[in-house]
Design a protein around this motif. Sequence first.
Motif, mmCIF file in Angstrom:
data_model
loop_
_atom_site.group_PDB
_atom_site.id
_atom_site.type_symbol
_atom_site.label_atom_id
_atom_site.label_comp_id
_atom_site.label_asym_id
_atom_site.label_seq_id
_atom_site.Cartn_x
_atom_site.Cartn_y
_atom_site.Cartn_z
ATOM 1 N N GLY A 149 -2.336 3.895 -13.545
ATOM 2 C CA GLY A 149 -3.444 3.012 -13.203
ATOM 3 C C GLY A 149 -4.098 2.344 -14.386
ATOM 4 N N GLN A 177 -8.910 6.689 -0.352
ATOM 5 C CA GLN A 177 -8.311 5.381 -0.562
ATOM 6 C C GLN A 177 -8.705 4.929 -1.961
ATOM 7 O OE1 GLN A 177 -8.864 2.863 3.173
ATOM 8 N NE2 GLN A 177 -10.315 4.536 3.461
ATOM 9 N N ILE A 178 -7.711 4.539 -2.748
ATOM 10 C CA ILE A 178 -7.967 4.123 -4.125
ATOM 11 C C ILE A 178 -7.263 2.799 -4.382
ATOM 12 C CG2 ILE A 178 -7.636 4.669 -6.566
ATOM 13 C CD1 ILE A 178 -7.713 7.605 -5.855
ATOM 14 N N HIS A 179 -7.982 1.875 -5.008
ATOM 15 C CA HIS A 179 -7.383 0.637 -5.493
ATOM 16 C C HIS A 179 -7.481 0.710 -7.012
ATOM 17 C CE1 HIS A 179 -6.668 -3.613 -6.244
ATOM 18 N NE2 HIS A 179 -6.080 -3.607 -5.057
ATOM 19 N N LEU A 180 -6.329 0.824 -7.663
ATOM 20 C CA LEU A 180 -6.291 1.084 -9.103
ATOM 21 C C LEU A 180 -5.166 0.278 -9.728
ATOM 22 C CD1 LEU A 180 -7.188 2.906 -11.533
ATOM 23 C CD2 LEU A 180 -5.511 4.565 -10.731
ATOM 24 N N GLN A 223 0.844 -1.195 0.000
ATOM 25 C CA GLN A 223 0.000 0.000 0.000
ATOM 26 C C GLN A 223 0.880 1.246 0.000
ATOM 27 O OE1 GLN A 223 -3.632 -0.331 2.086
ATOM 28 N NE2 GLN A 223 -3.287 1.578 3.124
ATOM 29 N N ALA A 256 -11.479 1.260 -10.920
ATOM 30 C CA ALA A 256 -10.946 1.651 -9.619
ATOM 31 C C ALA A 256 -12.023 1.550 -8.553
ATOM 32 C CB ALA A 256 -10.414 3.081 -9.671
ATOM 33 N N GLY A 276 -4.535 -2.810 -9.646
ATOM 34 C CA GLY A 276 -3.983 -3.827 -8.757
ATOM 35 C C GLY A 276 -3.175 -3.273 -7.604
ATOM 36 N N GLU A 277 -3.111 -1.953 -7.478
ATOM 37 C CA GLU A 277 -2.330 -1.318 -6.416
ATOM 38 C C GLU A 277 -3.225 -0.465 -5.523
ATOM 39 O OE1 GLU A 277 1.000 -1.485 -5.706
ATOM 40 O OE2 GLU A 277 1.175 -3.023 -7.244
ATOM 41 N N PRO A 278 -3.134 -0.643 -4.203
ATOM 42 C CA PRO A 278 -3.867 0.234 -3.286
ATOM 43 C C PRO A 278 -3.027 1.449 -2.909
ATOM 44 C CG PRO A 278 -2.954 -1.604 -2.096
ATOM 45 C CD PRO A 278 -2.562 -1.796 -3.540
ATOM 46 N N LYS A 292 -15.288 3.955 -11.893
ATOM 47 C CA LYS A 292 -15.015 4.067 -10.465
ATOM 48 C C LYS A 292 -16.192 3.537 -9.658
ATOM 49 C CE LYS A 292 -12.773 8.165 -11.949
ATOM 50 N NZ LYS A 292 -13.315 8.185 -13.300
#
Length: 80
Positions: free
Chosen positions: A18, A42-45, A2, A22, A47-49, A74
Amino acid sequence: MQHLLSKEAEIADFLAAGGSHAAVDTEFQRDRSFYPRLSLVQIHLGGEPAILDLLAVRRPLSLLRWLGDPAVEKVMHAPG
């Protein structure tokens, strides 16, 4: 892993790298203010948080542009 992003350039790089989908969650600071202040995103984009510290970034222009980009789907939890 993270990422904690607290600079506009870091946020811009993360969003640019990204993908097309997302997940987004927001947190607001409600004390010491008459109105809630967006403090954390908080963003999960791709495959990465990542956690975006908006109390440290005065003008998150890349985030605002990215939120308005229709090319990225999104899913948001409690956006406001």
